[in-house]
Design an enzyme around this catalytic site. Structure first.
Site, PDB file in Angstrom:
ATOM      1  N   TYR A 138       1.068  -0.843   0.282  1.00  0.00           N
ATOM      2  CA  TYR A 138       0.124   0.272   0.122  1.00  0.00           C
ATOM      3  C   TYR A 138       0.962   1.328  -0.196  1.00  0.00           C
ATOM      4  CZ  TYR A 138      -3.486   3.502   1.063  1.00  0.00           C
ATOM      5  OH  TYR A 138      -4.309   4.262   2.086  1.00  0.00           O
TER       6      TYR A 138
ATOM      7  N   ASP B 167      -1.440  15.657   6.431  1.00  0.00           N
ATOM      8  CA  ASP B 167      -2.198  14.836   5.515  1.00  0.00           C
ATOM      9  C   ASP B 167      -3.512  15.771   5.262  1.00  0.00           C
ATOM     10  OD1 ASP B 167      -3.050  13.500   3.734  1.00  0.00           O
ATOM     11  OD2 ASP B 167      -4.306  12.172   5.561  1.00  0.00           O
TER      12      ASP B 167
ATOM     13  N   ASP C 111      -3.291   5.729  -2.750  1.00  0.00           N
ATOM     14  CA  ASP C 111      -3.956   6.625  -2.625  1.00  0.00           C
ATOM     15  C   ASP C 111      -4.077   7.880  -3.218  1.00  0.00           C
ATOM     16  OD1 ASP C 111      -5.155   8.599  -0.725  1.00  0.00           O
ATOM     17  OD2 ASP C 111      -4.279   8.959   1.130  1.00  0.00           O
TER      18      ASP C 111
ATOM     19  N   ASP D  19      -5.782  10.437  -3.009  1.00  0.00           N
ATOM     20  CA  ASP D  19      -7.315  11.537  -2.178  1.00  0.00           C
ATOM     21  C   ASP D  19      -8.568  11.329  -3.256  1.00  0.00           C
ATOM     22  OD1 ASP D  19      -4.617  11.480  -0.611  1.00  0.00           O
ATOM     23  OD2 ASP D  19      -4.567  13.497  -1.225  1.00  0.00           O
TER      24      ASP D  19
ATOM     25  N   HIS E  54      -7.337   4.208  -5.298  1.00  0.00           N
ATOM     26  CA  HIS E  54      -8.801   4.609  -5.067  1.00  0.00           C
ATOM     27  C   HIS E  54      -8.637   6.190  -4.288  1.00  0.00           C
ATOM     28  CE1 HIS E  54      -7.068   5.644  -0.891  1.00  0.00           C
ATOM     29  NE2 HIS E  54      -6.216   4.752  -0.387  1.00  0.00           N
TER      30      HIS E  54
ATOM     31  N   GLU F  85     -11.099   9.667  -3.006  1.00  0.00           N
ATOM     32  CA  GLU F  85     -12.408   9.423  -2.291  1.00  0.00           C
ATOM     33  C   GLU F  85     -13.635  10.385  -2.007  1.00  0.00           C
ATOM     34  OE1 GLU F  85      -9.908  11.905   1.117  1.00  0.00           O
ATOM     35  OE2 GLU F  85      -8.813   9.902   0.923  1.00  0.00           O
TER      36      GLU F  85
ATOM     37  N   CYS G 102      -7.089  13.806   6.550  1.00  0.00           N
ATOM     38  CA  CYS G 102      -6.874  12.618   7.389  1.00  0.00           C
ATOM     39  C   CYS G 102      -8.296  11.411   7.842  1.00  0.00           C
ATOM     40  CB  CYS G 102      -5.806  12.635   8.799  1.00  0.00           C
ATOM     41  SG  CYS G 102      -5.552  10.972   9.123  1.00  0.00           S
TER      42      CYS G 102
ATOM     43  N   ARG H 267     -13.657   5.455  -2.429  1.00  0.00           N
ATOM     44  CA  ARG H 267     -13.655   5.370  -0.616  1.00  0.00           C
ATOM     45  C   ARG H 267     -14.727   6.361   0.064  1.00  0.00           C
ATOM     46  NH1 ARG H 267      -7.877   7.637   3.371  1.00  0.00           N
ATOM     47  NH2 ARG H 267      -9.529   9.541   4.559  1.00  0.00           N
TER      48      ARG H 267
ATOM     49  N   GLU I  73     -14.162   3.935   4.977  1.00  0.00           N
ATOM     50  CA  GLU I  73     -12.829   4.858   6.512  1.00  0.00           C
ATOM     51  C   GLU I  73     -13.769   4.616   7.981  1.00  0.00           C
ATOM     52  OE1 GLU I  73     -10.486   4.575   7.421  1.00  0.00           O
ATOM     53  OE2 GLU I  73      -9.125   6.070   6.292  1.00  0.00           O
TER      54      GLU I  73
ATOM     55  N   ASN J  43      -8.926  -0.536   6.495  1.00  0.00           N
ATOM     56  CA  ASN J  43      -7.971   0.171   6.766  1.00  0.00           C
ATOM     57  C   ASN J  43      -7.102  -0.093   8.926  1.00  0.00           C
ATOM     58  OD1 ASN J  43      -5.615   2.542   7.540  1.00  0.00           O
ATOM     59  ND2 ASN J  43      -7.303   4.011   7.562  1.00  0.00           N
TER      60      ASN J  43
END
Length: 301
Positions: free
Chosen positions: A48, A62, A89, A91, A116, A118, A126, A161, A191, A213
């Site tokens: 990952y 983040d 990731d 974002d 992914h 989101e 975060c 996500r 998440e 996660n």
């Protein structure tokens, strides 16, 4: 040596096949290419690439400060060095639908196996911090449709996500997961689930792979791989774990220098030079170098 012997396209096919088995795949987070090699060496199923880790590596929080170029660059560095599939990731896709399309193609070119996107509002936060905000269902679906339409390799895994659980609760997360699957998502990353029952509820709601996660110091309990497999989870990530372990060791080492004036007491816990060379496959590089540059010194004039 230098690069993985498995092409990105082959990795994508293999990941699809592995997900089809229904077995749980473990994806520890790599904080650099060397740690990705270690993950492979230890027998895990995937790597990952965390946005939080990349931001921290750059000395940033983040909160959406990293760029697509930075993320794609790190994705390429890690993906090229491992035979394992890489999940990155992405974002919020670094913007709205057209930006998402560019993000997908840039990451595809970087050689990642999946990514992914989101549903947070830009700039994101975060996933385990309070104060998050999510976009409406229409915008979230448009991002996923743009991602799916933009990929050129149909086996590139597009995962959606959703962070809506922390904002509007589990029923909203279930509805959002269904909407994202309808938009074309190949997998769902719910998440900040509170417990196993919530993971199981998402699992029941959609017929695509589900990711859990397991980040330390977050809102989810740290469930075991056996517990997650028991409720039908397909991928588990440990996104920041190796970075936290490494930085904890680094802090202890610096404290030891300051306190003792030497690292003699820490040497027993260090990775040895021999182990580092083994992990880097120095011998293969030496063999290659010798075969290319070895020559006989001519005799006589």
């Amino acid at each position: 040596m230098l690069y993985s012997t498995i092409t990105p396209a082959e990795k994508r096919v293999k990941l699809r096949a592995a997900l089809a088995t229904g077995e749980l795949l473990r994806f520890p987070g790599a904080f650099n290419p060397l740690s990705a090699k270690l993950i492979q060496d230890k027998g895990f199923e995937g790597v990952y690439i965390s946005g939080a880790v990349l931001a921290a590596d750059l000395g940033l929080p983040d909160i959406g400060l990293t760029t697509l170029t930075e993320v794609a660059g790190r994705g390429q560095q890690i993906s090229r060095i491992t035979d394992l599939p890489t999940l990155i990731d992405a974002d919020t896709g670094f913007g709205e639908p057209m930006n998402v399309a560019r993000t997908v193609q840039s990451l595809e070119d970087a050689g990642v196996t999946g990514l992914h996107i989101e549903d947070q509002v830009n700039p994101k936060r975060c996933g385990h911090l309070d104060g998050k905000a999510v976009v409406g269902a229409d915008v979230a679906a448009k991002r996923i449709r743009a991602a799916v339409d933009a990929r050129r390799d149909p086996n590139l895994l597009i995962m959606a996500r959703t962070d809506i659980r922390a904002v509007d609760g589990l029923p909203a997360a279930i509805d959002r997961a269904k909407q994202l699957v309808d938009a074309g998502a190949d997998a769902i990353f719910p998440e900040a689930m509170a417990d196993l029952a919530e993971f199981e509820a998402i699992r029941t709601a959609v017929d695509v792979p589900i990711l859990a996660n397991m980040t330390e110091f977050g809102k989810s309990e740290l469930f075991t791989t056996q517990q997650l497999a028991g409720v039908g989870i397909n991928i588990v990530i440990f996104p920041v774990s190796l970075l936290r372990i490494a930085m904890g060791a680094a802090e202890r080492g610096l404290d030891t220098i300051a306190r003792e004036g030497s690292l003699r007491s820490e040497v027993a816990g260090m990775q040895t030079r021999a182990r580092l060379y083994e992990l880097l496959d120095y011998e293969s590089y030496n063999t290659f170098d010798t075969s290319v540059y070895n020559f006989q010194v001519p005799q006589g004039k």
